[in-house]
Design an enzyme around this catalytic site. Structure first.
Site, PDB file in Angstrom:
ATOM      1  N   GLN A  92       9.297  67.502  31.955  1.00 15.25           N
ATOM      2  CA  GLN A  92      10.720  67.806  32.032  1.00 15.25           C
ATOM      3  C   GLN A  92      11.523  66.897  31.105  1.00 15.25           C
ATOM      4  OE1 GLN A  92      11.879  65.446  36.070  1.00 15.25           O
ATOM      5  NE2 GLN A  92      10.325  67.054  36.292  1.00 15.25           N
ATOM      6  N   HIS A  94      15.903  65.421  30.838  1.00 12.34           N
ATOM      7  CA  HIS A  94      17.243  65.412  31.418  1.00 12.34           C
ATOM      8  C   HIS A  94      18.290  65.312  30.306  1.00 12.34           C
ATOM      9  CE1 HIS A  94      15.159  64.805  35.158  1.00 12.34           C
ATOM     10  NE2 HIS A  94      14.745  63.602  34.807  1.00 12.34           N
ATOM     11  N   GLU A 111      17.172  57.298  33.466  1.00 13.97           N
ATOM     12  CA  GLU A 111      16.492  56.740  34.630  1.00 13.97           C
ATOM     13  C   GLU A 111      15.492  55.690  34.202  1.00 13.97           C
ATOM     14  OE1 GLU A 111      12.950  59.987  35.384  1.00 13.97           O
ATOM     15  OE2 GLU A 111      14.993  60.592  35.882  1.00 13.97           O
ATOM     16  N   HIS A 168       9.211  63.735  29.754  1.00 18.94           N
ATOM     17  CA  HIS A 168       8.442  62.855  30.628  1.00 18.94           C
ATOM     18  C   HIS A 168       7.869  63.623  31.806  1.00 18.94           C
ATOM     19  CE1 HIS A 168      12.491  62.995  32.417  1.00 18.94           C
ATOM     20  NE2 HIS A 168      11.881  62.818  33.572  1.00 18.94           N
ATOM     21  N   ARG A 188      12.917  71.889  33.174  1.00 20.99           N
ATOM     22  CA  ARG A 188      11.456  71.925  33.128  1.00 20.99           C
ATOM     23  C   ARG A 188      10.978  72.597  31.848  1.00 20.99           C
ATOM     24  NH1 ARG A 188      12.027  74.440  38.234  1.00 20.99           N
ATOM     25  NH2 ARG A 188      12.193  72.890  39.909  1.00 20.99           N
TER      26      ARG A 188
END
Length: 311
Positions: A92, A94, A111, A168, A188
């Site tokens: 996926q 972000h 993150e 990642h 995804r």
């Protein structure tokens, strides 16, 4: 008085039962995530102590800003999770703040991961081998994923910074604490052709992924800063405009000097206590709480490992 939080659990196709090790009463055999510190509408924590007992963190953030030093952010900026990757997660990516706010109406999602446990030879996917947009698009369109995705071996104690735009995936048999922007937007790219409980393959987001993948995303590792402070072991893993994440390994007593008006704390190993001007509170593996502006003269005592974060 610290704000102690009731965890929120999320069922995931890849989850298991490893979160029971944190003294949690998990709901089922596919419990993938514990949202330990969250004001996100998809899983806000409830305060379990003090004058705000029974209120959500989102509500307290909106109605009692003085507890957090009257910050400028409209929304609570961080989210702390513990993830049990009993099976591998989807590959996926972000979006960053600009794309997410334009298309999803929320923060982007940068993150970072602290590896709590990992089976032998466990690995993550981090980054892609494509160096230009045309090659990336062609490899995704032709499902050349073995050649596209980069893999990295991991072990307990490793730390990985995952900025928005980085392709990642967490591999099978890995338990992590994740500190992230307060966002629940995931695109995804590949999901191993898995089917959900209803026999349907999960939705992919290929065009969105192509739009947000950062081909310049580099090494997954930061350079940790290690120190001994008051006889305790301190590590700063990352510090930037999104968050600062630190680890304290405490064996004895630590007088904690809060670096910001409010700090997020998760106990990932051991047990002990935290004392502020308001009293002494027992804490153990699996505890999540926020030290607010009310918490002065903070002392930790015991044998435990803490992950702390702040903006």
């Amino acid at each position: 008085m610290p704000l102690f939080l009731q965890p929120v659990f999320q069922e995931r196709i890849w989850g298991g039962r490893a979160l029971e090790a944190f003294h949690y009463d998990i709901p089922n055999d596919h419990t993938g995530e514990c949202w330990g510190i969250s004001a996100h509408p998809n899983g806000p924590n409830t305060i379990i102590n003090g004058v705000h007992q029974g209120e959500t963190l989102e509500t307290v953030w909106n109605t009692d800003r003085a507890l957090f030093g009257n910050p400028k952010e409209e929304k609570f900026p961080l989210l702390t999770k513990i993830l049990d990757a009993n099976d591998k997660l989807s590959v996926q990516v972000h979006p960053d703040n600009a794309y997410a706010q334009a298309h999803e109406g929320e923060f982007g999602k940068t993150e970072c991961w602290y590896i709590l446990d990992a089976k032998e030879d466990a690995e993550i996917i981090y980054g892609v081998n494509a160096t230009d947009q045309q090659t990336l698009n062609e490899m995704i369109d032709h499902e050349q994923f073995d050649a596209l995705f980069k893999t990295v071996k991991v072990q307990a104690g490793d730390f990985f910074y995952v900025p928005a735009g980085t392709v990642h995936a967490i591999g099978e048999g890995i338990l992590i604490l994740e500190t992230q922007q307060s966002s629940d937007t995931t695109y995804r790219i590949y999901d191993y052709n898995r089917k959900d409980a209803n026999g349907n393959q999960r939705v992919l987001h290929l065009e969105e992924s192509k739009a947000v993948i950062d081909l310049t995303s580099g090494s997954p590792n930061t350079t940790p800063v290690h120190k001994e402070i008051q006889g305790q072991q301190f590590t700063q893993f990352v510090s930037n405009s999104f968050f600062t994440v630190e680890r304290w390994v405490i064996d004895g007593q630590l007088t904690y000097e809060k670096p910001q008006a409010y700090c997020l704390v998760s106990v990932v190993e051991g047990s002990g206590s935290v004392t502020t001007g308001k009293g002494t509170y027992e804490i153990k593996k699996g505890s999540h709480f926020i030290l607010t502006t009310e918490d002065q003269d903070v002392t930790f005592e015991g044998n435990m490992t803490l992950i702390t974060s702040y903006v």
